[in-house]
Design an enzyme around this catalytic site. Structure first.
Site, PDB file in Angstrom:
ATOM      1  N   GLN A   1     -14.505   2.218   1.412  1.00 36.10           N
ATOM      2  CA  GLN A   1     -13.803   1.858   0.177  1.00 36.10           C
ATOM      3  C   GLN A   1     -13.556   3.099  -0.669  1.00 36.10           C
ATOM      4  O   GLN A   1     -14.467   3.920  -0.838  1.00 36.10           O
ATOM      5  CB  GLN A   1     -14.623   0.832  -0.610  1.00 36.10           C
ATOM      6  CG  GLN A   1     -13.905   0.307  -1.848  1.00 36.10           C
ATOM      7  CD  GLN A   1     -14.683  -0.828  -2.529  1.00 36.10           C
ATOM      8  OE1 GLN A   1     -15.804  -1.153  -2.147  1.00 36.10           O
ATOM      9  NE2 GLN A   1     -14.072  -1.413  -3.548  1.00 36.10           N
TER      10      GLN A   1
ATOM     11  N   HIS B   1      -6.877  -5.976   2.256  1.00 35.67           N
ATOM     12  CA  HIS B   1      -5.750  -5.357   2.956  1.00 35.67           C
ATOM     13  C   HIS B   1      -5.153  -6.404   3.901  1.00 35.67           C
ATOM     14  O   HIS B   1      -5.875  -6.985   4.720  1.00 35.67           O
ATOM     15  CB  HIS B   1      -6.216  -4.188   3.840  1.00 35.67           C
ATOM     16  CG  HIS B   1      -6.773  -3.007   3.113  1.00 35.67           C
ATOM     17  ND1 HIS B   1      -6.062  -1.834   2.943  1.00 35.67           N
ATOM     18  CD2 HIS B   1      -7.977  -2.802   2.539  1.00 35.67           C
ATOM     19  CE1 HIS B   1      -6.821  -0.959   2.300  1.00 35.67           C
ATOM     20  NE2 HIS B   1      -7.983  -1.512   2.051  1.00 35.67           N
TER      21      HIS B   1
ATOM     22  N   HIS C   1     -10.224  -5.410  -3.165  1.00 36.09           N
ATOM     23  CA  HIS C   1      -8.878  -5.664  -2.653  1.00 36.09           C
ATOM     24  C   HIS C   1      -8.942  -6.073  -1.201  1.00 36.09           C
ATOM     25  O   HIS C   1      -9.794  -5.586  -0.447  1.00 36.09           O
ATOM     26  CB  HIS C   1      -7.967  -4.436  -2.826  1.00 36.09           C
ATOM     27  CG  HIS C   1      -8.571  -3.160  -2.342  1.00 36.09           C
ATOM     28  ND1 HIS C   1      -9.517  -2.462  -3.070  1.00 36.09           N
ATOM     29  CD2 HIS C   1      -8.395  -2.449  -1.196  1.00 36.09           C
ATOM     30  CE1 HIS C   1      -9.877  -1.391  -2.396  1.00 36.09           C
ATOM     31  NE2 HIS C   1      -9.220  -1.358  -1.242  1.00 36.09           N
TER      32      HIS C   1
ATOM     33  N   ASP D   1       0.852  -1.194   0.000  1.00 35.55           N
ATOM     34  CA  ASP D   1       0.000   0.000   0.000  1.00 35.55           C
ATOM     35  C   ASP D   1       0.891   1.248   0.000  1.00 35.55           C
ATOM     36  O   ASP D   1       1.891   1.319   0.716  1.00 35.55           O
ATOM     37  CB  ASP D   1      -0.918  -0.006   1.227  1.00 35.55           C
ATOM     38  CG  ASP D   1      -2.085   0.952   1.081  1.00 35.55           C
ATOM     39  OD1 ASP D   1      -3.235   0.465   0.981  1.00 35.55           O
ATOM     40  OD2 ASP D   1      -1.860   2.179   1.062  1.00 35.55           O
TER      41      ASP D   1
ATOM     42  N   ASN E   1     -12.682  -3.319   2.784  1.00 39.83           N
ATOM     43  CA  ASN E   1     -13.594  -2.188   2.868  1.00 39.83           C
ATOM     44  C   ASN E   1     -14.554  -2.278   1.687  1.00 39.83           C
ATOM     45  O   ASN E   1     -14.120  -2.451   0.540  1.00 39.83           O
ATOM     46  CB  ASN E   1     -12.820  -0.867   2.830  1.00 39.83           C
ATOM     47  CG  ASN E   1     -11.927  -0.689   4.037  1.00 39.83           C
ATOM     48  OD1 ASN E   1     -12.253  -1.115   5.140  1.00 39.83           O
ATOM     49  ND2 ASN E   1     -10.762  -0.080   3.835  1.00 39.83           N
TER      50      ASN E   1
ATOM     51  N   VAL F   1     -11.109   2.756  -3.588  1.00 40.01           N
ATOM     52  CA  VAL F   1     -10.743   2.250  -4.919  1.00 40.01           C
ATOM     53  C   VAL F   1     -11.692   1.095  -5.233  1.00 40.01           C
ATOM     54  O   VAL F   1     -11.708   0.088  -4.515  1.00 40.01           O
ATOM     55  CB  VAL F   1      -9.275   1.779  -4.970  1.00 40.01           C
ATOM     56  CG1 VAL F   1      -8.951   1.240  -6.361  1.00 40.01           C
ATOM     57  CG2 VAL F   1      -8.318   2.916  -4.610  1.00 40.01           C
TER      58      VAL F   1
END
Ligand code: AMP
Length: 114
Positions: A94, A102, A100, A31, A87, A96
């Site tokens: 969220q 994390h 995904h 990240d 998220n 993006v």
């Protein structure tokens, strides 16, 4: 058809990223704004905008992403534990809209999240 996000550009190597793992189905990279000593994002190469959009045919990739997180955590020596976060949507935080996971670790993490 999913919208093209900056994560698709990372997959296509149009934007640089610190990639730590790749296979035919997913990509993992650090990240850019880490929230813990280890903060890695794992994304499917075939984008799903958010978890809430997942379909029955996505079950295999969802399992693959979660298992891949566990393998990366081993690779990163997160032997004392870690957290996996997805998220989802606006209220889920969220930003993006390319699904995904994390992977956060390397320090004791508080609970509950904000
Ligand atoms: P989320 O808020 O769950 O959608 O997470 C998006 C994450 O993407 C955030 O933690 C950002 O720091 C991260 N991010 C945004 N742009 C980049 C980038 N170019 N490379 C790596 N991580 C990024």
């Amino acid at each position: 058809m999913s919208e093209d996000t900056l994560f698709s550009k990372i997959i296509r190597r149009e934007i640089p990223a610190d990639i730590v793992y790749e296979d035919e189905l997913c990509l993992a990279f650090r990240d850019i704004t880490p929230q813990a000593p280890t903060h890695i994002l794992v994304i499917p190469k075939q984008p799903i905008p958010k978890l809430a959009d997942a379909q029955p045919e996505d079950k295999m990739i969802l399992g693959h992403l979660l298992f891949t997180v566990s393998e990366i955590a081993r690779q990163e020596n997160l032997d004392n534990g870690y957290r996996v976060v997805i998220n989802t949507g606006e209220e889920g935080g969220q930003t993006v809209f390319h699904l995904h996971l994390h992977l956060l670790g390397g320090r004791a993490l508080g609970w509950p999240p904000g």
